[in-house]
Scaffold this motif. Structure first.
Motif, mmCIF file in Angstrom:
data_model
loop_
_atom_site.group_PDB
_atom_site.id
_atom_site.type_symbol
_atom_site.label_atom_id
_atom_site.label_comp_id
_atom_site.label_asym_id
_atom_site.label_seq_id
_atom_site.Cartn_x
_atom_site.Cartn_y
_atom_site.Cartn_z
ATOM 1 N N PHE A 1 -1.637 -5.078 -4.269
ATOM 2 C CA PHE A 1 -2.979 -5.232 -3.843
ATOM 3 C C PHE A 1 -3.352 -5.792 -2.560
ATOM 4 C CE2 PHE A 1 -3.411 -3.922 -8.547
ATOM 5 C CZ PHE A 1 -3.157 -2.519 -8.168
ATOM 6 N N ASN B 1 -10.207 -6.455 4.204
ATOM 7 C CA ASN B 1 -11.440 -7.232 4.007
ATOM 8 C C ASN B 1 -11.510 -8.570 4.598
ATOM 9 O OD1 ASN B 1 -13.497 -5.392 2.276
ATOM 10 N ND2 ASN B 1 -11.301 -5.273 1.372
ATOM 11 N N LEU C 1 -5.462 -4.339 0.085
ATOM 12 C CA LEU C 1 -6.673 -4.528 -0.333
ATOM 13 C C LEU C 1 -7.572 -5.674 0.157
ATOM 14 C CD1 LEU C 1 -7.135 -2.756 -3.801
ATOM 15 C CD2 LEU C 1 -7.454 -1.677 -1.410
ATOM 16 N N ALA D 1 -9.108 -2.918 -9.140
ATOM 17 C CA ALA D 1 -7.857 -2.202 -8.999
ATOM 18 C C ALA D 1 -7.104 -2.591 -10.152
ATOM 19 C CB ALA D 1 -7.201 -2.519 -7.625
ATOM 20 N N LEU E 1 -12.386 -5.902 -4.858
ATOM 21 C CA LEU E 1 -11.548 -4.681 -4.867
ATOM 22 C C LEU E 1 -10.383 -4.955 -5.535
ATOM 23 C CD1 LEU E 1 -12.356 -3.445 -1.384
ATOM 24 C CD2 LEU E 1 -12.979 -2.433 -3.385
ATOM 25 N N VAL E 2 -9.742 -6.132 -5.467
ATOM 26 C CA VAL E 2 -8.479 -6.318 -6.273
ATOM 27 C C VAL E 2 -8.683 -6.340 -7.787
ATOM 28 C CG1 VAL E 2 -6.791 -8.091 -6.556
ATOM 29 C CG2 VAL E 2 -7.518 -7.585 -4.171
ATOM 30 N N LEU F 1 -17.202 0.428 -2.243
ATOM 31 C CA LEU F 1 -16.262 1.138 -1.284
ATOM 32 C C LEU F 1 -17.440 1.935 -0.345
ATOM 33 C CD1 LEU F 1 -13.852 2.158 -0.070
ATOM 34 C CD2 LEU F 1 -13.488 3.979 -1.826
ATOM 35 N N ASN G 1 0.827 -1.303 0.052
ATOM 36 C CA ASN G 1 0.064 -0.038 0.035
ATOM 37 C C ASN G 1 0.852 1.275 -0.143
ATOM 38 O OD1 ASN G 1 -2.678 1.198 0.050
ATOM 39 N ND2 ASN G 1 -2.381 1.724 2.163
ATOM 40 N N ALA H 1 -13.018 -8.594 -0.949
ATOM 41 C CA ALA H 1 -11.569 -8.488 -1.280
ATOM 42 C C ALA H 1 -11.163 -8.851 -2.598
ATOM 43 C CB ALA H 1 -10.788 -9.591 -0.121
#
Length: 513
Positions: A394, A401, A397, A450, A446-447, A503, A357, A443
């Motif tokens: 990532f 989660n 992320l 991204a 979101l990955v 989000l 991150n 999770a």
């Protein structure tokens, strides 16, 4: 030790091994910088870093970072306050619109502004584009705190004679400090990692210079030392965040009384407030969407056929799904150790996994390029190496989660299953996985989202001939073929919309929890 306990521990060595592997991957970029520094020696490092050009890049990066973070803090806090605490008409709709810019990648935003106003470049253009792209990173956490804050403290302050403004400054703002600092940290980290938007706007920063050096010297020592400068800047941001947040207690025992609160009336400021938020939404969301619509309808350079767009879309989705599965599986043992076996080892592994991150994609890609070329040449520009970069970038992320979901899975259920004779794999599949499905799905989603809009690492590591939506867009945009770039940008936004929605839902769910 009971049989159930022994069975529960049987799977620990494998999970520890996978967690250690994940941590070592996260350490790889920092290790590459450290080894490069040692090999160059003090004199070599000074010769490469202590140069006027590096100083200019450092000043450019620092000035833009401070200006963008400050602007995002002001806009994010103000928009959160006006939507959560005032009687602004349509406040929920405005709140959703303020989160929507997260669905527009910053390099697509810069493309929109440059294609509409070609003179928007340099520092001013970079400040406008990055602020419009990143202020939701401050708005969302601040809005979440305001929404869940117990206002009894404000009532007490008012009862003691403080004015509404004084109560807000002395009571509310200290409670918002962690959210504001966290949002500003995210803005800073995103800006340090940003390449595409700043390259289109012709604003040289450390990240832009690293990519240029990679193209000209193929990851020479100068690029490695600039990557080291970027890592130092990331560490400075993380240290500043810890200092700003401090150790003051923000939690309270009990949830407080749920009471419906009257919103602060805007009075005569209602019309100016509506005008201000409307202009902000137009600048952050209207400009990129209008620009895309214009180029899609009128662009003479729109020569991309449906097949090319479909191939790029399928490739992006395929890489996203594969990276989501690998990253989630790699991160699960880290989250499991952090929740089920807390201790020094689990804390170290968890903190190390979070390094992704704080590392820009250019640094991660550069490290993997050098490692692949020197140790495993056949791995360079292959899909496994690209997926490894995505996993490093990532992993945080997925970790956040998965950890939050595991906390809500009662360990007693797993112990009962072990006691009934189920092997660890069966317990994981029949007990843990169903209870963890929602968190693991978030999770992975979101990955995936991204990865689908990632640019820098993909440019450096993608196999020859591989075209994703981001790289195809970049190729057309840098050639000034705005019409040809528009379909790829539109598709990226379409598959990014769920990310912003997810989000926002997570923020709301966290408040209710």
């Amino acid at each position: 030790m009971t049989l159930a306990r022994r069975r529960a521990l049987a799977a620990a060595p494998l999970r520890v091994a996978v967690a250690v592997t994940a941590a070592l991957l996260a350490l790889l970029p920092v290790g590459y910088i450290a080894v490069s520094t040692v090999l160059l020696g003090p004199r070599g490092v000074v010769d490469l870093v202590w140069r006027p050009r590096v100083g200019e890049l450092l000043v450019n990066t620092t000035v833009l970072l401070v200006a963008t973070a400050s602007a995002c803090v002001v806009l994010g806090t103000a928009t959160a306050w006006v939507t959560e605490r005032t009687d602004l008409p349509g406040a929920p709709v405005w709140g959703a619109l303020f989160a929507a810019p997260l669905a527009v990648p910053a390099f697509v935003n810069s493309y929109a502004w440059v294609s509409v106003l070609p003179g928007v470049d340099g520092f001013v253009g970079a400040l406008v584009v990055t602020t419009m792209s990143y202020f939701p990173l401050v708005h969302l956490p601040v809005a979440a705190v305001l929404r869940g804050m117990d206002r009894d403290h404000e009532d007490v302050a008012r009862a003691l004679g403080l004015s509404p403004r004084a109560a807000a400054v002395r009571v509310v703002l200290p409670a918002l400090r962690p959210a504001i600092a966290g949002g500003a940290l995210l803005v800073g980290l995103h800006l340090l990692a940003e390449y595409g938007a700043l390259a289109l706007l012709r604003y040289p920063t450390v990240t832009v210079a690293i990519y240029d050096l990679f193209e000209s010297t193929f990851a020479g020592p100068a690029a490695a030392m600039l990557a080291g400068v970027l890592v130092v800047l990331c560490l400075v941001l993380l240290t500043a965040d810890m200092a700003l947040v401090g150790r003051a207690r923000q939690a309270r025992v009990g949830a407080g009384a749920a009471r419906r609160r009257a919103r602060t009336p805007l009075g005569g400021a209602r019309l100016p407030a509506l005008l201000a938020v409307g202009l902000l939404v137009v600048a952050a969301l209207g400009v990129p969407l209008a620009s895309l619509a214009r180029w899609l309808l009128e662009g003479r350079s729109t020569t991309v056929d449906a097949a090319a767009l479909a191939v790029a879309t399928v490739t992006s989705i395929g890489l996203g799904l594969l990276a989501a599965a690998v990253t989630t599986a790699l991160t699960f043992p880290v989250a499991w150790l952090a929740v089920r076996r807390p201790g020094l080892l689990s804390r170290v592994l968890e903190r190390t996994a979070h390094l992704g991150n704080a590392l820009p994609g250019i640094v991660v890609a550069l490290a993997l390029v050098i490692v692949a070329i020197r140790l495993v040449p056949g791995l360079y520009q292959t899909t496994p190496l690209l997926i490894t970069a995505y996993a490093i970038l990532f992993m945080p992320l997925a970790l956040v989660n998965l950890r939050a979901a595991l906390v809500r899975v009662p360990p007693e259920l797993e112990e009962v299953a072990h006691g009934l004779g189920s092997p660890p794999v069966a317990v994981l599949a029949r007990v843990t996985a169903p209870l963890l499905a929602r968190g693991a799905g978030a999770a992975a989603a979101l990955v995936f989202l991204a990865v689908s809009t990632e640019l820098t690492a993909t440019l450096l590591l993608a196999p020859t001939g591989t075209s994703t939506l981001a790289t195809a867009f970049w190729g057309q945009a840098t050639a000034l073929s705005y019409g040809a770039a528009a379909p790829y940008a539109a598709m990226m936004i379409l598959i990014s919309v769920p990310a912003a929605f997810l989000l926002t839902r997570q923020v709301h769910a966290g408040v209710r929890a």
